[in-house]
Enzyme design. Sequence first.
Site, PDB file in Angstrom:
ATOM      1  N   LYS A 147       0.733  -1.260   0.074  1.00  0.00           N
ATOM      2  CA  LYS A 147      -0.106   0.188  -0.007  1.00  0.00           C
ATOM      3  C   LYS A 147       0.917   1.081   0.014  1.00  0.00           C
ATOM      4  CE  LYS A 147      -3.725   2.177   2.733  1.00  0.00           C
ATOM      5  NZ  LYS A 147      -4.813   1.977   3.971  1.00  0.00           N
TER       6      LYS A 147
ATOM      7  N   SER B 274      -9.619   2.134   3.370  1.00  0.00           N
ATOM      8  CA  SER B 274      -8.575   2.840   2.552  1.00  0.00           C
ATOM      9  C   SER B 274      -7.852   2.063   1.788  1.00  0.00           C
ATOM     10  CB  SER B 274      -7.662   4.089   3.192  1.00  0.00           C
ATOM     11  OG  SER B 274      -6.812   3.235   4.160  1.00  0.00           O
TER      12      SER B 274
ATOM     13  N   SER C  85      -9.868  -0.324   7.464  1.00  0.00           N
ATOM     14  CA  SER C  85      -9.376  -0.299   6.101  1.00  0.00           C
ATOM     15  C   SER C  85      -8.583  -1.640   5.342  1.00  0.00           C
ATOM     16  CB  SER C  85      -8.151   0.594   6.294  1.00  0.00           C
ATOM     17  OG  SER C  85      -8.637   2.070   5.924  1.00  0.00           O
TER      18      SER C  85
END
Length: 529
Positions: A106, A187, A211
């Site tokens: 990420k 996210s 997330s």
Amino acid sequence: MRWHGLLGMAALVCAAQPVVAQSRGDAVEEVSVDRLAEGMRNGTLTSVAITRAYLARIAKIDRQGPTLRSVIALNPDALAQAKALDDERRAGRVRGPLHGVPVLIKDNIETADRMATTAGSLALKDNVTGRDAPLVAALRRAGAVILGKTNLSEWANIRSTRSMSGWSAVGGLVRNPYALDRTACGSSSGSGAAIAASLAAVAVGTETDGSVVCPSSINGLVGFKPTLGLISRSRIVPISHSQDTPGPMARSVRDAALLLSAMVGPDPTDAATARTVARDYSAGLSAGALAGKRVGVVRPDDLPAALAARFDAALAVLRAAGATLVEVKMPKLDGLGDAELTVLKTELKADLDAYLATTPPAVKTRTLAQVIAFNRQQAEAEMPFFAQELFDDAVKTKGLADPAYRTARATSLRLAGRDGIDAMLATAKAEVLVAPTYGAAWLSDPVYGDQYGGPSASTLPAVAGYPHLTVPMGLMQGLPVGLSFIGTANTDATVLAAGYAYEQRAKARVAPRYLPQAEVAPGLEGAGR
């Protein structure tokens, strides 16, 4: 890392046929870490060939075709890393089950490769740190290839209450591989969509509240938010040191456990990891792990009929696996949402200011206040869909010594932990709780932002810092939904084992079909006359 305040609310081609012989990226579609490792072990695959196959697949469906926009940057040195690991294997050195396996990271996690760590913001487009986050360094030691960075909800979805999950100014909007008009959640949206679409075998996400588990549930994946402190948070763009943690995202519990095992360990720069001991979390996985176990069942009020049907089917699988199910009520826990938000806003200012101070000179935004000013100056690019009112609130907070903050943290920790998860486990005399993780994916809406009212299982384990695993429990009107397994602190192995036993019986994951919109029952046109 995601904050939403949602408390209420095919197999690898035959092993004899090497990937190197394939000209298309679909050679790695739905392939597990074990199958990749087996192919490299028996000589039918190489890390270079696997890496090339993933790069081809990314070019085919992430940059073109469905245009998922899940990968924000590719590592220019990925093939060189793969070649070096192939050379090691030929020389007789194999580091472990991830040796030569490409992994996506990420884009709020630093890597020493020639890629920026942007958190999706143009303010960090030059944040090329030349540093590995400790979890990335651990993955390298385990032999993983750093394939690239995944897109995310900008600033991990903490900028606005009206955000559109999965959108960042750097990467654009991540699309859900099951229905391209639906959210990939946030996210860790890019990690979720990328692994669902087989753009790598596994990816690393981060979570503050939902997330990892939300994009995993909504993209038909296994996602695991570990006990806080199991994995280092250093050199990760932060929201909250009380709740932030990285976690693995994969298409199976075993793959998630393998990735987790490679990242776990103490880090002298992150005090939360001081007592963490490295271990192999895949070793305790057993299809019989639920036999004779008591499981607390948390059934949210007003479940949609289709989701209730999937949940009931999942509970039947748990019973068939030998579990004794005990229904427990969610405690009221009044004030948890407000207390959590106070903690997140206060820690955001303190933690982000501390992180930004360590970035390279090319990064000109050195404080949250400067980020706010940058966004105003670049409003056309940075704020075309939603504003930054949470940033505005956070910059006004009074610091970590503020009595209101300290009270809020103590309150949120007590409500989520002792009065929440621990109380429900005690009532049920159970080791784990189960609940629907989320509902199905909502529409991506640039006008109104995220439109979702629940259910959500993320807040209690996120605030308490307890382990939370989501495992696919099938499709709801063509869209994936997940089953959550939640335990108390440091019961990560127990939670993973329970989820694995369920997964082995349920076999509920369905690969995506990249439909333009979700399939629905007939009837939109009416019966006619």
